[in-house]
Design an enzyme around this catalytic site. Sequence first.
Site, PDB file in Angstrom:
ATOM      1  N   ASP A 255       1.048  -1.138  -0.126  1.00 25.13           N
ATOM      2  CA  ASP A 255      -0.071  -0.089   0.047  1.00 25.13           C
ATOM      3  C   ASP A 255       0.794   1.285  -0.072  1.00 25.13           C
ATOM      4  O   ASP A 255       1.855   1.471   0.625  1.00 25.13           O
ATOM      5  CB  ASP A 255      -0.764  -0.112   1.260  1.00 25.13           C
ATOM      6  CG  ASP A 255      -1.942   1.202   1.151  1.00 25.13           C
ATOM      7  OD1 ASP A 255      -2.622   1.364   0.336  1.00 25.13           O
ATOM      8  OD2 ASP A 255      -1.621   1.781   2.330  1.00 25.13           O
ATOM      9  N   GLU A 286       1.757   0.260  -4.831  1.00 25.06           N
ATOM     10  CA  GLU A 286       1.001   1.155  -5.137  1.00 25.06           C
ATOM     11  C   GLU A 286       1.793   2.430  -4.879  1.00 25.06           C
ATOM     12  O   GLU A 286       2.386   2.730  -3.868  1.00 25.06           O
ATOM     13  CB  GLU A 286      -0.578   1.363  -4.320  1.00 25.06           C
ATOM     14  CG  GLU A 286      -0.962   2.463  -4.809  1.00 25.06           C
ATOM     15  CD  GLU A 286      -2.079   3.137  -3.395  1.00 25.06           C
ATOM     16  OE1 GLU A 286      -2.913   3.762  -3.741  1.00 25.06           O
ATOM     17  OE2 GLU A 286      -1.857   2.516  -2.428  1.00 25.06           O
TER      18      GLU A 286
END
Length: 561
Positions: A255, A286
């Site tokens: 993340d 990400e």
Amino acid sequence: MTFGYSFYENSVTFNLWAPYQRKVKLKILNKGIYEMERDEKGYFTITLDNVRVGDRYKYVLDDNSEVPDPASRYQPEGVHGYSEIISPEFEWNDENSVKVKREDLIIYELHIGTFTSEGTFEGVIKKLNYLKELGITAIEIMPIAQFPGKRDWGYDGVYLYAVQNSYGGPIEFKKLINEAHKLGLAIILDVVYNHVGPEGNYMVKLGPYFSEKYKTPWGLTFNFDDAGSDEVRKFILENVEYWINEFHIDGFRLDAVHAIIDNSPKHILEDIADVVHKYNKIVIAESDLNDPRVVNPKEKCGYNIDAQWVDDFHHAIHALLTGEKQGYYSDFGSIGDIVKSYKDVFVYDGKYSNFRRKTHGKPVGDLDGCKFVVYIQNHDQVGNRGGGERLIKLVDKESYKIAAALYILSPYIPMIFMGEEYGEENPFYYFSDFSDPKLIQGVREGRKRENGQETDPQSDSTFNDSKLSWKINNDILSFYKSLIKIRKEYGLSCNRKLRVENGDHWLTIKGNEYLAVYVFSKSVIEMKYRGTLVLSSNNSFPSQITENKYELDKGFALYKL
């Protein structure tokens, strides 16, 4: 394992890194309190032979306060309760993992709590055959590390090693992975190493787990480069190994790596990639930096991550099809943006961004397409809208099909957001289940101010309204299945050497044996090839094309040349 507990024949050893504490005791519920030994690095250790699976425990600190184990394997009573000892034994029959190559990845992102009415791992198991028939090759599961309460997106987790109790706990998670593997479906786990959630985080009392120098908007960020960071890095890297060894995880989604700041000689992302690759697994990041360093190989001074998300691709398609210009969409909206993302991956690759008011990004060079993950929806792009609207509610059906074809038939790795493939219309809101009144108020006000979310993130109805309805639009589902089949049959992945041409309202993409035609509104297109229709979004496209001009209605068609 350095952290948590380990089994040795007839005994169990507990380890806690707590250099801020002078003395620590281990309290085992209904059994006793035991003094632990401290070493020079601040590790507290004790080995006991009267501990059994199912026993619950906490650590007693200098001030007599009691805290759960930061490396707890299970929190049956939630983030504030006792940690429970669970058996590492499990009857696997999955041959350990699914070896999925990057070029074969077709990812399906799902949230355990809202994917089925049950909202559990067991509920997902019942849908595995459906996912297999859809044609995906990997399931990306939003974070399942223990978070406060019973419902959350998962990014407020505070126990990196503990599987969410309300989803069914660790044994049920292993069952899901085992069953997925038997069908040849890989499991990619979404993990959060950039911050820790705001409720139930007791690590601040124990040691320098968190940075004094860097901040994130979502919570405290791990200390990867200051005093004490060696042990923190070990805490994270052992967590990666834990998921691989204990749960047979096939890959990871990291993340928001742009929020991981590390000025060590070797970045923690490179360390994570090294650990993952040691086990022949995959790691995806990400990142909103548009920086190829994330996925570049080491010889190019990169972190050697296998692939990264590309928001620009999403924004280019979304802004053109919806006409939205708010926020970051203000930087997008022309057909040229889609052309650039097809040709160069990032639309902003060293280009001035009006939204950011600065130059953004860097060119990716000759990196192959499978270094990048693309999508037309994901939990962020849907859930961070105030109304949680999915794309199907914002555009007409032809636009929806055009969007689907644009990314599933791209040279990049496609990622479907749960329900998208059959035209799910229920919203996907942001929801939470905190218990701290101040935190609850802050979340309510923050979501309303920043995202325009009127629905209460804390209410049961917000969560329940976000669950998939499973009202399947068979036309859309059939179209998705056809796109996935074509992607596999034509070997469309990775190869960025495409011929992209466009007019004011149309786009054609030529690969080795095919021509994809995208018409955003009725247009006359001069075809330069001969081909036979393989798939179209409506019946207006001719079954054959030759070198000629054609007046075409809005829609998509693929021709075999």
